[in-house]
Design an enzyme around this catalytic site. Structure first.
Site, PDB file in Angstrom:
ATOM      1  N   GLU A  80      78.518  69.996  13.136  1.00 57.85           N
ATOM      2  CA  GLU A  80      78.193  68.664  13.663  1.00 57.85           C
ATOM      3  C   GLU A  80      78.928  68.481  14.979  1.00 57.85           C
ATOM      4  OE1 GLU A  80      79.010  65.291  11.092  1.00 57.85           O
ATOM      5  OE2 GLU A  80      78.124  66.306   9.371  1.00 57.85           O
ATOM      6  N   GLU A  85      83.131  67.782   4.713  1.00 54.60           N
ATOM      7  CA  GLU A  85      84.293  66.962   5.057  1.00 54.60           C
ATOM      8  C   GLU A  85      85.060  66.410   3.852  1.00 54.60           C
ATOM      9  OE1 GLU A  85      83.013  63.960   7.842  1.00 54.60           O
ATOM     10  OE2 GLU A  85      82.662  65.428   9.414  1.00 54.60           O
ATOM     11  N   TYR A 129      84.173  65.823  16.835  1.00 53.65           N
ATOM     12  CA  TYR A 129      83.731  64.657  17.608  1.00 53.65           C
ATOM     13  C   TYR A 129      84.685  64.289  18.727  1.00 53.65           C
ATOM     14  CZ  TYR A 129      80.033  64.077  14.268  1.00 53.65           C
ATOM     15  OH  TYR A 129      78.906  64.303  13.526  1.00 53.65           O
TER      16      TYR A 129
HETATM   17  C1  FCB Z   1      80.645  62.802  10.059  1.00 55.63           C
HETATM   18  C2  FCB Z   1      79.647  62.853   8.915  1.00 55.63           C
HETATM   19  C3  FCB Z   1      78.235  62.593   9.319  1.00 55.63           C
HETATM   20  C4  FCB Z   1      78.124  61.527  10.388  1.00 55.63           C
HETATM   21  C5  FCB Z   1      79.096  61.777  11.509  1.00 55.63           C
HETATM   22  C6  FCB Z   1      79.022  60.763  12.633  1.00 55.63           C
HETATM   23  O1  FCB Z   1      81.908  62.485   9.555  1.00 55.63           O
HETATM   24  O2  FCB Z   1      79.709  64.103   8.292  1.00 55.63           O
HETATM   25  O3  FCB Z   1      77.505  62.293   8.166  1.00 55.63           O
HETATM   26  O4  FCB Z   1      78.235  60.278   9.843  1.00 55.63           O
HETATM   27  O5  FCB Z   1      80.398  61.830  11.028  1.00 55.63           O
END
Ligand code: FCB
Length: 451
Positions: free
Chosen positions: A351, A171, A299
């Site tokens: 993620e 990121e 997310y």
């Molecule tokens: C992302 C990060 C990870 C975690 C999630 C919730 O931005 O890469 O480390 O904190 O968010």
């Protein structure tokens, strides 16, 4: 609720299923065995930087619980584990001397994964830059790019033969914008010009590392991980549409265009004026070095309005404890958009997950909202795959509750609950669901093959 089998059947047998963590968020042992200081160790000491005034000194104490945590990972039935190396643990000053004890730790980690038949997915930079490099300018300096390449090569020489995939940076947008423009993440600077230069150096160093690793005979898959969201206009008005396009260009295409097209978006560059990054000859070619995979951290969506910022609470969608909307369709939309605009390499969801309330009672955490989140987002990945996006894997954020950056320990993202007072790990219902789902993905096992 559909049976796990129904969803499992939508994925090929070789699809990669994992859980993810990062060094600073779980390891603890902040000053042990020769580890150097990282910018997050330093940042946590600043007054009001962390919501609960906590730090990463102990975190999940993973450094001391490696074997039992590896057993925990294996018990889920995953085929991959995404972790990061703490650069200051292996090279305390970010240049010069290597720390044998730190290297041994990661050696035991990759060996432990190999013994358990789990692929190692290693991230080189999940934000915990050595403070000694920050003292010399950190990512604002071109010299840090060379230090990063040295570090990448050293990790490959030591661990590469047991690592399936190496991610350069996690990121870069977060490091640049939250760390150097908004200042709520380490190193806590507040300048747009600095942030843009940092973003450029992260991208160039990514490409330099990829090229150096390939030249060095690295056999791991190589990629980068970006945090991406579809930018959705708040209303149908032309103003909101224009604002969403602009936000998409500055926040997403600023990273994906150079990586896949070799150039920054012109319309963004034209507006930067004196804040535009200094670009050296050859930089753009480095950034566009071919990669084996793009890692996508997803997310939520971003709702963009030309006027007052959009208030998530008015959207009617469920919100996680971070205040982020639960919007699985956005993941499909995002992947299709990327697939339309670029010749994508393999794509891994590196993620995906959510923070929920998660009360532990009678040894159980009934996190039905997280089960639902994971199920619908995995289905969204299958939808993108059905429409031709080269999806290769999916990893849950996170294996276990951990230090959530400026939120400290107040937000729990794990599918495994951590009692920080005792370091007891308890599988939440979501972990049990994921385990059952992965069992269904493996299909019926021959008699005597074990669970
Ligand atoms: C992302 C990060 C990870 C975690 C999630 C919730 O931005 O890469 O480390 O904190 O968010």
């Amino acid at each position: 609720m559909p049976l796990p089998e129904t969803l499992a059947h939508r994925f090929p047998a070789d699809f990669i299923w994992g859980v993810a963590t990062s060094s600073f968020q779980i390891e603890g042992a902040a000053r042990e065995d020769g580890k150097g200081e990282s910018i997050w160790d330093r940042f946590c000491q600043a007054p009001d930087a962390i919501l609960d005034a906590s730090n990463g000194d102990v975190a999940c104490d993973h450094y001391h619980r490696l074997d039992s945590d590896l057993d925990l990972i294996a018990s889920l039935g995953v085929t991959a584990y995404r972790f990061s190396v703490s650069w200051p643990r292996v090279q305390p000053k970010g240049a010069g001397t290597w720390n044998a004890k730190g290297l041994d730790f990661y050696e035991r980690l990759v060996d432990g994964l190999a013994r358990r038949g789990i692929q190692a997915h290693l991230t080189l930079n999940h934000w915990d830059l050595p403070q000694a490099l920050q003292d010399r300018g950190g990512w604002t300096e071109r010299d840090t790019m060379s230090r990063f390449v040295d570090y990448a090569l050293a990790m490959n020489r030591r661990l590469g033969d047991r690592v399936a995939a190496i991610t350069t940076h996690n990121e870069p947008w977060v490091i640049a914008v939250l760390g150097h423009e908004q200042g709520n993440f380490a190193p806590g600077l507040k300048s747009r010009k600095t942030a843009l230069q940092v973003a450029h150096h992260l991208l160039v160093s990514h490409g330099m590392a990829v090229q150096a690793l390939r030249a060095d005979g690295c056999r791991s898959q190589l990629g980068i991980v970006l945090n991406l969201s579809p930018m959705v206009p708040a209303t149908d008005s032309p103003q909101d549409h224009a604002a969403a396009l602009k936000a998409d260009a500055a926040g997403r295409r600023w990273y994906t265009d150079p990586l896949f097209l070799g150039a920054y978006p012109q319309e963004v560059m034209a507006e930067l004026g004196a804040d535009a990054p200094v670009i050296h000859p050859g930089d753009m070619a480095h950034i566009a070095a071919p990669i084996d995979y793009l890692g996508v951290n997803y997310y939520t969506r971003q709702v963009i309005s030309a006027g007052e910022p959009f208030d998530n609470k008015t959207s009617g969608l469920p919100l996680t404890e971070m205040g982020w909307e639960v919007y699985a369709r956005g993941l499909t939309d995002l992947l299709l958009l990327l697939h339309r605009d670029y010749q994508l390499p393999d794509v891994l969801i590196t993620e995906n997950g959510g923070a929920f309330k998660d009360p532990l009672s009678d040894g159980r955490v009934q996190d039905a909202d997280r089960v639902d989140y994971l199920r619908t987002h995995i289905a969204a990945v299958a939808d993108a795959r059905d429409q031709g996006v080269p999806m290769r894997g999916y990893m849950v954020w996170s294996l276990m509750d951990n230090f959530e950056w400026s939120s400290g320990y107040t937000k729990r993202f794990g599918i495994v609950h951590v009692d920080y007072a005792t370091q007891t790990r308890t599988l939440k219902d979501s972990a049990l669901w994921y385990r059952d789902f992965l069992r269904a993905c493996r299909g019926p096992q021959p008699v005597g093959a074990g669970a």
